[in-house]
Write an enzyme that holds these catalytic residues in place. Structure first.
Site, PDB file in Angstrom:
ATOM      1  N   ASP A 176      -1.500  -2.427  -3.763  1.00  0.00           N
ATOM      2  CA  ASP A 176      -2.621  -3.277  -3.374  1.00  0.00           C
ATOM      3  C   ASP A 176      -2.452  -4.630  -4.066  1.00  0.00           C
ATOM      4  O   ASP A 176      -2.447  -4.699  -5.296  1.00  0.00           O
ATOM      5  CB  ASP A 176      -3.934  -2.614  -3.799  1.00  0.00           C
ATOM      6  N   THR A 202      -4.926  -8.435   1.065  1.00  0.00           N
ATOM      7  CA  THR A 202      -4.773  -9.159  -0.207  1.00  0.00           C
ATOM      8  C   THR A 202      -3.315  -9.538  -0.467  1.00  0.00           C
ATOM      9  O   THR A 202      -3.049 -10.545  -1.099  1.00  0.00           O
ATOM     10  CB  THR A 202      -5.305  -8.309  -1.378  1.00  0.00           C
TER      11      THR A 202
END
Length: 531
Positions: free
Chosen positions: A64, A97
């Site tokens: 992530d 992201t």
């Protein structure tokens, strides 16, 4: 002598040394690009994971982008701007992201070549501003409207978000679970609002991610206090959430009372017993049989004596409930927190069919089910074989919930798999030809920069990026605007038919935020350090 001293030459005055400005700008761009390259390999479903090891021996395995960058200790200010960029994308959309940072890195690379060719930074920055506005229009032209009642589309977009995570093999379980949790907390009176604070994720070690479940009720990650032999299962429960202490009062200031006489000692103990007994009788008189006690910092919330009396009264006690959980608990149980024993009334209680202590993994939890008039909240019990897997499942679920929140706010889907980026690149390049001068040149360069997303997707999947991106351009030029890279099959297909979809908000916020960040970096020409 005076005649010899002529006026100084103007030739040297007009020369201004711009070397330092170029150096500062170059250093900023290089630092920001280094950060973008660090996370670039973790883009897409075939992206690599990063193992982050901190000084206190804590290890995190994730891909992530926001998590990776938030854990990096970056010293260069421009590099830190990219970490903040991914954080703002996380706040705005929750997903994308890594995409936003990779996009910014690619735009910076093109900006560097434009500056080297003699373009002025302001001209490049203004072109970027126009490009971002136009790119958002292109994306909106590709978008497909959806309804919240269309559960399949929501599940597809949630599983697309989960497919690039470490726990991607569980996406068939976690995606419907995230959709059900999100839809259960959407208020029909405000259908465009989804507050993720109404969904609580509780992590419990043991089992596998397959054991993760959505609970219609409440869970406490602690066992019931039955030191004095209190009950651990109550049917037809009347539940009170109290914010006062069931223990003898203390003086407000730190002081000691010296007792020299046995009779006085007995009297103090008797008073304490009567005080606690009086409280327990009031609690019992209201019909309450489950007590949730807020953690206290002033004195013990419960003592052994009060637990003994509560057990005698057949009241199940859960102590040390965190202060910040009180609002969630009262909303779920549809009851009011009670701050004083004098205000203990039946109308402030919540009601449930069953409160019981259940063994989960190596510990116990208290589970409340069948809540009457339950508030719009949901609880997810996340399981996993080790802490790293649980933490990553928790982060992945949060991303999936954010994707659904995006769809609730802005009900449009677009294709994934690099299709929107190629389409934007093609349309913006065509638009650049209609413009004139430096702006046309800048927009053409920046439009090419958007191809970094499909290029990286192909590269991370082990495909030949050049042939894949060329073929994609070719197909989009023929008007197949939903054609993207199918990483599973290693070829180019209509990505909508493969159910690879993402919310429009993720892509629009990614392009807008990336352009804004790059414009800011381009306009910096000096770093001034102050004490």
């Amino acid at each position: 002598m005076a005649a010899v001293a002529t006026a100084p030459s103007h030739k040297t005055e007009t020369y201004t040394d711009t070397k330092r400005r170029d150096d500062v700008r170059g250093a900023n761009i290089a630092a920001a690009r280094a950060v973008a390259d660090a996370v670039r390999t973790s883009l897409g479903p075939r992206g690599m994971d990063k193992m982050i090891s901190s000084g206190d021996q804590e290890v995190i395995i994730t891909n992530d982008g926001a998590t990776i960058l938030s854990r990096m200790s970056l010293l260069q200010p421009a590099a830190r701007m990219l970490a903040e960029l991914s954080r703002s994308q996380d706040a705005a959309a929750g997903d994308g992201t890594t995409t936003v940072v990779v996009l910014a890195g690619s735009l910076l690379r093109r900006a560097q070549s434009l500056l080297a060719a003699g373009a002025h930074p302001t001209a490049a920055a203004d072109s970027l501003h126009r490009l971002a506005a136009r790119a958002v229009e292109v994306l909106q032209g590709m978008a497909i409207p959806i309804e919240l009642s269309d559960r399949d589309s929501l599940v597809k977009s949630a599983s697309t978000a989960l497919n690039s995570k470490v726990v991607s093999q569980y996406s068939s379980l976690l995606a419907p679970l995230a959709v059900d949790a999100a839809l259960s907390v959407v208020d029909p009176a405000h259908p465009e609002l989804l507050d993720l604070r109404d969904i609580r994720l509780i992590k419990k070690l043991g089992g596998t991610v397959d054991d993760t479940e959505l609970i219609r009720g409440l869970i406490f990650d602690k066992k019931a206090s039955h030191a004095a032999g209190g009950p651990s299962r109550i049917e037809n429960a009347n539940i009170a959430v109290i914010q006062f202490q069931v223990s003898p009062p203390k003086t407000d200031i730190e002081q000691s009372v010296i007792v020299s006489d046995y009779a006085q000692m007995d009297r103090i103990l008797r008073e304490e017993r009567n005080y606690i007994l009086g409280m327990v009788k009031k609690i019992k008189a209201s019909g309450c049989n489950v007590l949730l006690i807020q953690k206290s910092i002033l004195r013990d919330a419960v003592t052994d004596l009060s637990l003994h009396y509560l057990a005698k009264a057949k009241i199940l006690v859960v102590k040390d409930v965190e202060r910040d959980e009180i609002e969630f608990i009262t909303k779920t149980l549809n009851c009011l927190p009670i701050a004083n024993i004098e205000h203990f009334r039946e109308d402030k209680l919540g009601h449930a069919d069953l409160v019981e202590e259940v063994s989960v993994g190596d510990g116990k939890i208290v589970k409340i089910t069948g809540i009457k008039d339950m508030g719009r909240t949901a609880t997810v019990l996340v399981r996993g074989s080790n802490q790293l897997v649980i933490d990553e499942a928790d982060r992945s679920l949060h991303d999936a919930l954010c994707v659904i929140r995006c769809l609730v706010n802005k009900r449009f889907l677009i294709a994934g798999g690099g299709a929107p980026e190629i389409e934007m690149s093609m349309q913006l390049a065509a638009w650049a030809k209609e413009l004139h001068g430096m702006e046309s040149y800048c927009i053409k360069e920046f439009a090419d920069a958007l191809e970094v997303i499909p290029y990286t997707l192909a590269e991370n999947a082990g495909l030949n990026p050049i042939s894949i991106v060329t073929e994609l351009r070719n197909r989009h030029a023929k008007g197949e605007k939903n054609t993207g890279i199918n990483v599973r099959k290693g070829q180019i297909t209509n990505i909508l038919e493969e159910n690879v979809v993402q919310p429009l908000l993720v892509s629009t916020s990614a392009i807008s935020l990336a352009c804004e960040c790059v414009r800011m970096i381009l306009k910096i020409d000096d770093i001034v350090t102050v004490r």
